[in-house]
Design a protein around this motif. Structure first.
Motif, PDB file in Angstrom:
ATOM      1  N   VAL A   1       6.499  26.820  -7.421  1.00 52.67           N
ATOM      2  CA  VAL A   1       6.917  26.107  -8.632  1.00 52.67           C
ATOM      3  C   VAL A   1       8.217  25.370  -8.357  1.00 52.67           C
ATOM      4  N   SER A   2       8.298  24.115  -8.801  1.00 49.94           N
ATOM      5  CA  SER A   2       9.553  23.364  -8.708  1.00 49.94           C
ATOM      6  C   SER A   2       9.799  22.622 -10.014  1.00 49.94           C
ATOM      7  N   LEU A   3      11.075  22.465 -10.354  1.00 49.36           N
ATOM      8  CA  LEU A   3      11.505  21.783 -11.573  1.00 49.36           C
ATOM      9  C   LEU A   3      12.586  20.773 -11.169  1.00 49.36           C
ATOM     10  N   GLU A   4      12.232  19.496 -11.164  1.00 45.70           N
ATOM     11  CA  GLU A   4      13.156  18.445 -10.763  1.00 45.70           C
ATOM     12  C   GLU A   4      13.626  17.680 -11.995  1.00 45.70           C
ATOM     13  N   ARG A   5      14.918  17.694 -12.232  1.00 41.50           N
ATOM     14  CA  ARG A   5      15.493  17.072 -13.428  1.00 41.50           C
ATOM     15  C   ARG A   5      15.847  15.603 -13.193  1.00 41.50           C
ATOM     16  N   ALA A   6      16.071  14.915 -14.326  1.00 42.65           N
ATOM     17  CA  ALA A   6      16.604  13.544 -14.319  1.00 42.65           C
ATOM     18  C   ALA A   6      15.777  12.613 -13.437  1.00 42.65           C
ATOM     19  N   VAL A   7      14.477  12.612 -13.645  1.00 39.23           N
ATOM     20  CA  VAL A   7      13.585  11.780 -12.832  1.00 39.23           C
ATOM     21  C   VAL A   7      13.183  10.493 -13.547  1.00 39.23           C
ATOM     22  N   ALA A   8      13.448  10.386 -14.838  1.00 39.44           N
ATOM     23  CA  ALA A   8      13.117   9.191 -15.604  1.00 39.44           C
ATOM     24  C   ALA A   8      14.420   8.532 -16.059  1.00 39.44           C
ATOM     25  N   ARG A   9      14.648   7.321 -15.633  1.00 41.65           N
ATOM     26  CA  ARG A   9      15.942   6.669 -15.813  1.00 41.65           C
ATOM     27  C   ARG A   9      16.339   6.519 -17.282  1.00 41.65           C
ATOM     28  N   TYR A  10      15.394   6.201 -18.143  1.00 46.66           N
ATOM     29  CA  TYR A  10      15.744   5.822 -19.506  1.00 46.66           C
ATOM     30  C   TYR A  10      15.622   6.957 -20.522  1.00 46.66           C
ATOM     31  N   ALA A  11      14.970   8.037 -20.153  1.00 49.74           N
ATOM     32  CA  ALA A  11      14.780   9.151 -21.096  1.00 49.74           C
ATOM     33  C   ALA A  11      16.058   9.971 -21.222  1.00 49.74           C
ATOM     34  N   GLU A  12      16.305  10.500 -22.422  1.00 51.43           N
ATOM     35  CA  GLU A  12      17.485  11.349 -22.640  1.00 51.43           C
ATOM     36  C   GLU A  12      17.386  12.659 -21.864  1.00 51.43           C
TER      37      GLU A  12
END
Length: 237
Positions: free
Chosen positions: A14-25
């Motif tokens: 399992v992996s959880l990568e944050r901040a991958v979408a530039r415009y989403a909060e």
């Protein structure tokens, strides 16, 4: 022996990568083995029309699967004019799960929409979506806090989800498609970080399961969700 060669109580990687979408909060790309889901959190400065004037907000979710997320191409639901019953059921589950750990009064008259888009499916798309959606929601609320849009954190606890089932007579954790398609019993568990039960979905695909087997599956789910919460804590630290 499980097709993946995992132990009965073993999660897929399992992996959880944050901040991958530039415009989403807030955003998170979550992987449960070969199941990959992009979760984004979008803030609107107004609640749904039916909540206006009540001093509280709302958290909702939308779920979709890309046409080639599976072995054979599936038709985009947008071309049929409406989401399928399965899609509606899953997105309602995701929304309910997240609202269970959010103080909607503290959120104020706003709405956060979590979009869960399945890039690749190999079983457990709804449980991966819920687990990744919590991270996206966490980061959206942190974004709001740094801008003094909220004074306190509306997030009361973690929320994670995992599938369990009875495969060839053995209770197992985190089914991939090979197991899910052949399981005697298939169940999804949504649990809080404190171990509280938010939702259980269980179905006997072949032979009815016993209360003792249900408790075995619940024990596996508690173990699995505790590990997922640890991964969430690491991801947002």
């Amino acid at each position: 022996m499980r097709p993946s060669k995992r132990a009965p109580d073993a999660l897929r990687p399992v992996s959880l990568e944050r901040a991958v979408a530039r415009y989403a909060e807030g955003s998170c790309f979550v992987k449960f083995g070969n199941t990959h889901v992009l979760c984004t959190a979008s803030l609107e400065e107004k609640p749904p029309s039916w909540l206006r004037g009540q001093g509280r907000g709302w958290v909702t979710a939308e779920y979709s699967m890309l046409p080639r997320a599976t072995l054979e191409r599936t038709r985009r639901e947008s071309t049929s004019g409406k989401p399928s019953g399965r899609t509606q059921e899953i997105q309602r589950l995701i929304g309910r799960s997240l609202r269970a750990v959010v103080d909607l009064q503290v959120l104020g008259e706003r709405q956060i929409t979590i979009d869960c888009d399945v890039i690749q499916a190999d079983g457990g798309t709804r449980t991966a979506s819920i687990t990744g959606a919590w991270v996206a929601l966490h980061d959206c609320l942190a974004w709001m806090k740094t801008r003094d849009m909220i004074k306190a954190n509306p997030l009361k606890d973690h929320i994670a989800a995992v599938s369990c089932g009875i495969y060839k007579g053995t209770p197992v954790l985190d089914l991939d498609y090979a197991e899910d398609s052949e399981a005697d019993t298939d169940a999804n568990f949504v649990l809080t970080g404190a171990g509280g039960i938010v939702e259980i979905q269980g179905t006997a695909e072949k032979t009815p399961f016993s209360e003792a087997e249900l408790l075995q599956l619940l024990a596996l789910a508690k173990t699995g969700c505790a590990r997922l919460v640890d991964l969430q804590k690491t991801a947002v630290a």
